[in-house]
Design a protein around this motif. Structure first.
Motif, PDB file in Angstrom:
ATOM      1  N   GLN A  63       0.804  -1.226   0.000  1.00 39.86           N
ATOM      2  CA  GLN A  63       0.000   0.000   0.000  1.00 39.86           C
ATOM      3  C   GLN A  63       0.839   1.278   0.000  1.00 39.86           C
ATOM      4  OE1 GLN A  63      -2.118   0.392   3.768  1.00 39.86           O
ATOM      5  NE2 GLN A  63      -0.542  -0.806   4.785  1.00 39.86           N
ATOM      6  N   SER A  71       3.325   0.467  -8.573  1.00 48.50           N
ATOM      7  CA  SER A  71       2.897   0.964  -7.270  1.00 48.50           C
ATOM      8  C   SER A  71       1.381   1.101  -7.280  1.00 48.50           C
ATOM      9  CB  SER A  71       3.534   2.328  -6.984  1.00 48.50           C
ATOM     10  OG  SER A  71       2.970   2.929  -5.830  1.00 48.50           O
ATOM     11  N   TRP A 109       0.003   3.602  -6.443  1.00 50.30           N
ATOM     12  CA  TRP A 109      -0.198   5.029  -6.651  1.00 50.30           C
ATOM     13  C   TRP A 109       0.191   5.513  -8.038  1.00 50.30           C
ATOM     14  CZ3 TRP A 109      -2.860   7.554  -2.988  1.00 50.30           C
ATOM     15  CH2 TRP A 109      -2.944   6.961  -1.716  1.00 50.30           C
ATOM     16  N   PRO A 111      -5.645   5.298  -4.286  1.00 49.78           N
ATOM     17  CA  PRO A 111      -4.729   4.515  -5.128  1.00 49.78           C
ATOM     18  C   PRO A 111      -5.486   3.593  -6.081  1.00 49.78           C
ATOM     19  CG  PRO A 111      -4.746   3.675  -2.888  1.00 49.78           C
ATOM     20  CD  PRO A 111      -5.498   4.968  -2.863  1.00 49.78           C
ATOM     21  N   LYS A 149      -4.738  -0.282  -5.430  1.00 50.34           N
ATOM     22  CA  LYS A 149      -4.683  -0.802  -4.052  1.00 50.34           C
ATOM     23  C   LYS A 149      -4.789  -2.317  -4.066  1.00 50.34           C
ATOM     24  CE  LYS A 149      -6.774  -0.291   0.527  1.00 50.34           C
ATOM     25  NZ  LYS A 149      -7.819   0.417   1.332  1.00 50.34           N
TER      26      LYS A 149
END
Length: 632
Positions: A499, A554, A556, A605, A608
Motif C-alpha cells: 500500500q 505501485s 499510486w 490509489p 490498491k
C-alpha cells in the motif's frame, strides 16, 4: 512470534591460515621439478620470484553468508584461482592486491597461482569452511526514531551458546530462536557471538540507527529498485505499443515510440537486415563498450562527441550491425536487430501496460555495465568509461547508501548470489553500511510478516543475480530472469507494505542491442573527464546512454501511463532524494527529474488491489544457434 531472519557478513575471531607454495623456474620446457616452500619455514625466495599471500575476513561461515577473500602478490604479472572465484563477469582479478566478496556454496579450498614474466609461479591455498549450522541475526526495524524500539531476533540450528555485546550478555537460554526489544539512545552496533557444537565461533553484527527520519510528503514510504542487465527498449518493448493498444481503451500503437519494422540496416558483411522476432530466449553476448556505443549512433558531421551543445546534432542510429562482434553462429552480425514480444515476456508486457512505463528512459552514459552502475550508486562514473576493476580498498566515491545513512533514512541492499557490486566501493566496508547488506531471503521474510509495512526499509536495492544466470543478460535465459522478478514483485504485492511502496524495475544499459531513439544531452556530473586513450572516441560525459526499458509499479502510479520526458538512471536517485530529503550526490542527479510525474496522490490509489497478471513462462527455447535474423 514472527522471526525475520538475516544472513550477512561477520568477523571471524580466528585469523585465516594460508599455505604458500613457491615454484621457482617452472613453466619452461625441460625445467627441473618445481621447488616448493612454506612461508616462515625456510629461506626467503630468490629475488624476483613471485609470492602470493591469501587471507579471508571470514574463514568459517554459514550457508548464504558472505566472505571476502583477499590476496597480496609481488613480482607477479598474472593470477588465477582454482576453482575459479564466483566473481561477476565484468570483474578482472587485480595485482598486486585484490579481493572478491561472495557467498561460498560449500566448504572449498581455493588455490591462487601467480606467474611472473619468466614463467615462475607461486601458489597459496586457503580453505573456507561452510558449517552445517544455521545462525541468523537481525534487527527489525534497523532505523528507529529517538525513544523508539527495535527488536533483535535470532534463529539457529546447531548453536550451543550465544552472547550479545552492548550490555545484553548471555542469551543462550533463549536458543535456538529468540528475540528481545531494545531502545538504544544512539546508533549502536550489536555483535552476536555464537558457538557451534564443533566449538567454532561465528560473529554477526547488526546496526540499529537512531535518527529522525524525514517524513515523505506523499504516501510512498518504501522505494524498491531492481537493476537488471543489458536490454534496449527496442529489444524488449519495441512492439509494446500494439499490445497496449489492444488492452487499453482509447490507446493507440503510436502512444509508444517503437522501431520501424521496415527499416533495413547494413551488416558488416554488406547484407541488409530488418528488426526481427527472436526464435530463442537467449543469444550470444555482444562485445562493446564506449567506442562501439558511440559508433552505433552515427553522429553526423560537422558535430563531434566533443560538442558542448547537441541541440542541433543528427544521430542516424544505423551502425549497430556494422559494429557487432561476428561469431560462428552469427557470421553476418544480425543478432543486434532481434527483439522480443508479449509471447516471450507476457508478465512484463502486462506490467508495463497496467502500471507505468516510459519510452524516453536511458542509461546514464553510452558505454557498458559498470560505469552505468556507478551512476546508479554515486551519480557519476568519476571518469570511468569501461568495466574497470577497483583496488582492494574499493572506489572511494560516496554512494547513495552512505548519503542515506547521513540523512537518517533506513535502507537495505539485497544480494542473490555472488554478484555484490557494492563491494567494489569503499563504503561497503564501513561499519554503518556492511551490516545492512542482506541475503534476498530476508526480503521474503520481511514481506511475509504482518508488520512488513513497519519493517521494510525506506529504500531497498536488489542486486541482479548474474552469477546464477537470472539477470536477463543476452546469453542468459530472459524468461528465467523475468520469472524471478515476478516472484519478488508478487511477494511485495501480497504484503502489507504494498500500500505504501513503489517498485522501479529497469536495466543498467542497452547491451549493444539495436535502439532507434538517439541519446539526449545531460549535464556532466562533475569536472572529471573521461579516462580515454588517444585511440578512443573522444567525448565528454554530456550525453546519456541509449534507451532502456523501465517499469514503475505501485498502487499510486497512474494506470496505463507512458511518460515521454527524457530521463536517465540518476532520475531514480532523484526520486529517492526527493522522497526522503537526501541531498544530491553530483550535478547530474541534482539536475535530474524526480519521476513524480508517474504518480497521482490526489486520488485514492487505483491499484490498491493489484491487477491480475499472467504467469511468466520459462518454457521458451534457449538456443543461440537460432539467434540470427534473415538477410537480403
Amino acid at each position: 512470534m514472527n522471526l525475520r531472519r538475516r544472513t550477512f557478513e561477520s568477523l571471524l575471531i580466528v585469523a585465516a591460515v594460508f599455505v604458500l607454495a613457491l615454484c621457482v623456474g617452472c613453466g619452461a620446457a625441460g625445467s627441473a621439478a618445481p621447488e616448493t616452500s612454506s612461508v616462515g619455514k625456510g629461506a626467503a625466495p630468490p629475488p624476483g620470484s613471485p609470492t602470493i599471500l591469501l587471507s579471508a575476513n571470514l574463514q568459517t561461515v554459514v550457508a548464504g553468508q558472505l566472505t571476502t577473500l583477499s590476496w597480496t602478490a609481488s613480482n607477479a604479472s598474472s593470477i588465477s584461482f582454482a576453482p575459479a572465484l564466483p566473481a561477476p563477469e565484468e570483474r578482472q582479478l587485480t595485482l598486486p592486491t585484490g579481493s572478491e566478496t561472495f557467498p561460498p556454496s560449500g566448504t572449498t579450498t581455493y588455490v591462487a597461482t601467480v606467474t611472473n614474466s619468466n614463467g615462475q609461479q607461486a601458489s597459496a591455498n586457503l580453505t573456507i569452511t561452510v558449517l552445517p549450522v544455521q545462525f541468523d541475526f537481525s534487527a527489525e526495524p534497523d532505523t528507529i526514531q529517538p525513544g523508539g524500539t527495535a527488536t533483535l531476533s535470532w534463529a539457529s540450528q546447531g548453536i550451543t551458546s550465544l552472547s550479545i555485546d552492548q550490555g545484553v550478555g548471555d542469551v543462550s537460554s533463549l536458543l535456538p530462536n529468540g528475540s528481545l526489544k531494545l531502545s538504544p539512545g544512539a546508533t549502536t552496533t550489536y555483535t552476536a557471538t555464537a558457538t557451534a557444537q564443533s566449538g567454532a565461533k561465528l560473529t554477526q553484527q547488526v546496526v540499529v540507527s537512531v535518527a529522525q527520519p524525514p517524513v515523505p510528503t506523499h504516501p510512498i514510504k518504501h522505494i524498491i529498485v531492481m537493476l537488471q542487465e543489458n536490454r534496449s527498449f527496442d529489444n524488449y518493448f519495441g512492439v509494446l505499443g500494439a499490445y497496449r493498444a489492444a488492452r487499453v481503451p482509447g490507446a493507440t500503437a503510436a502512444d509508444i515510440d517503437g522501431f520501424d519494422p521496415n527499416l533495413a540496416l547494413k551488416t558488416k558483411t554488406g547484407k541488409l537486415v530488418k528488426p526481427y522476432h527472436y526464435k530463442t530466449v537467449c543469444t550470444e553476448a555482444f562485445v562493446f563498450a564506449w567506442n562501439e556505443s558511440h559508433a552505433y549512433m552515427d553522429l553526423q558531421p560537422p558535430d563531434t562527441f566533443l560538442n558542448t551543445d547537441f541541440s542541433n546534432a543528427k544521430f542516424l542510429m544505423d551502425k549497430f550491425p556494422q559494429n557487432v562482434n561476428l561469431t560462428t553462429k552469427d557470421p553476418d552480425g544480425t543478432r543486434q536487430m532481434g527483439h522480443y514480444d508479449q509471447t516471450d515476456l507476457p508478465y512484463y508486457y502486462e506490467l508495463a501496460t497496467q502500471f507505468a512505463t516510459s519510452d524516453r528512459f536511458f542509461s546514464s552514459v553510452p558505454t557498458n555495465t559498470n560505469p552505468n552502475r556507478m551512476y546508479m550508486f554515486t551519480g557519476t562514473s568519476f571518469g570511468h568509461r569501461d568495466d574497470d576493476t577497483p583496488g582492494s580498498a574499493g572506489w572511494s566515491q560516496k554512494t547513495i547508501f552512505r548519503a542515506l545513512n547521513e540523512a537518517g533514512v533506513s535502507w537495505r541492499y539485497y544480494y542473490q548470489d555472488s554478484d555484490i557490486y557494492l563491494s567494489d566501493f569503499a563504503d561497503y566496508y564501513r561499519s554503518d553500511v556492511k551490516p545492512k547488506v542482506y541475503n534476498i531471503s530476508n526480503l521474503y521474510s520481511v514481506l511475509s510478516s504482518p508488520t512488513a509495512d513497519d519493517d521494510l526499509p525506506q529504500f531497498v536495492f536488489i542486486e541482479r543475480a548474474g552469477s546464477t544466470g537470472l539477470d536477463e543478460h543476452p546469453e542468459n535465459n530472459i524468461q528465467s530472469g523475468a520469472a524471478l522478478v515476478q516472484k519478488i514483485l508478487s511477494a511485495l504485492m501480497k504484503s502489507t507494505a504494498w500500500q505504501s511502496s513503489a517498485f522501479v524495475l529497469t536495466y543498467d544499459e542497452g547491451g549493444g542491442l539495436y535502439e532507434h531513439v538517439p541519446p539526449f544531452q545531460v549535464p556532466p556530473p562533475d569536472d572529471i573527464a573521461p579516462i580515454l586513450a588517444s585511440s578512443d572516441v573522444q567525448g565528454r560525459f554530456n550525453l546519456s546512454g541509449l534507451r532502456i526499458p523501465i517499469m514503475v509499479i505501485s498502487p499510486w502510479v497512474k494506470p496505463h501511463f507512458v511518460s515521454h520526458k527524457p530521463r536517465e538512471l540518476t532520475s531514480i536517485l532523484k526520486l529517492v532524494e526527493t522522497t526522503f530529503n537526501v541531498p544530491p550526490l553530483t550535478r547530474r542527479d541534482a539536475w535530474a527529474d524526480d519521476m513524480t510525474e508517474f504518480f497521482d496522490f490526489t486520488q485514492p490509489p487505483p491499484w490498491k488491489i493489484p491487477p491480475a497478471l499472467p504467469t511468466q513462462p520459462t518454457s521458451g527455447v534457449c538456443d543461440p544457434s537460432q539467434e540470427v535474423g534473415p538477410t537480403f
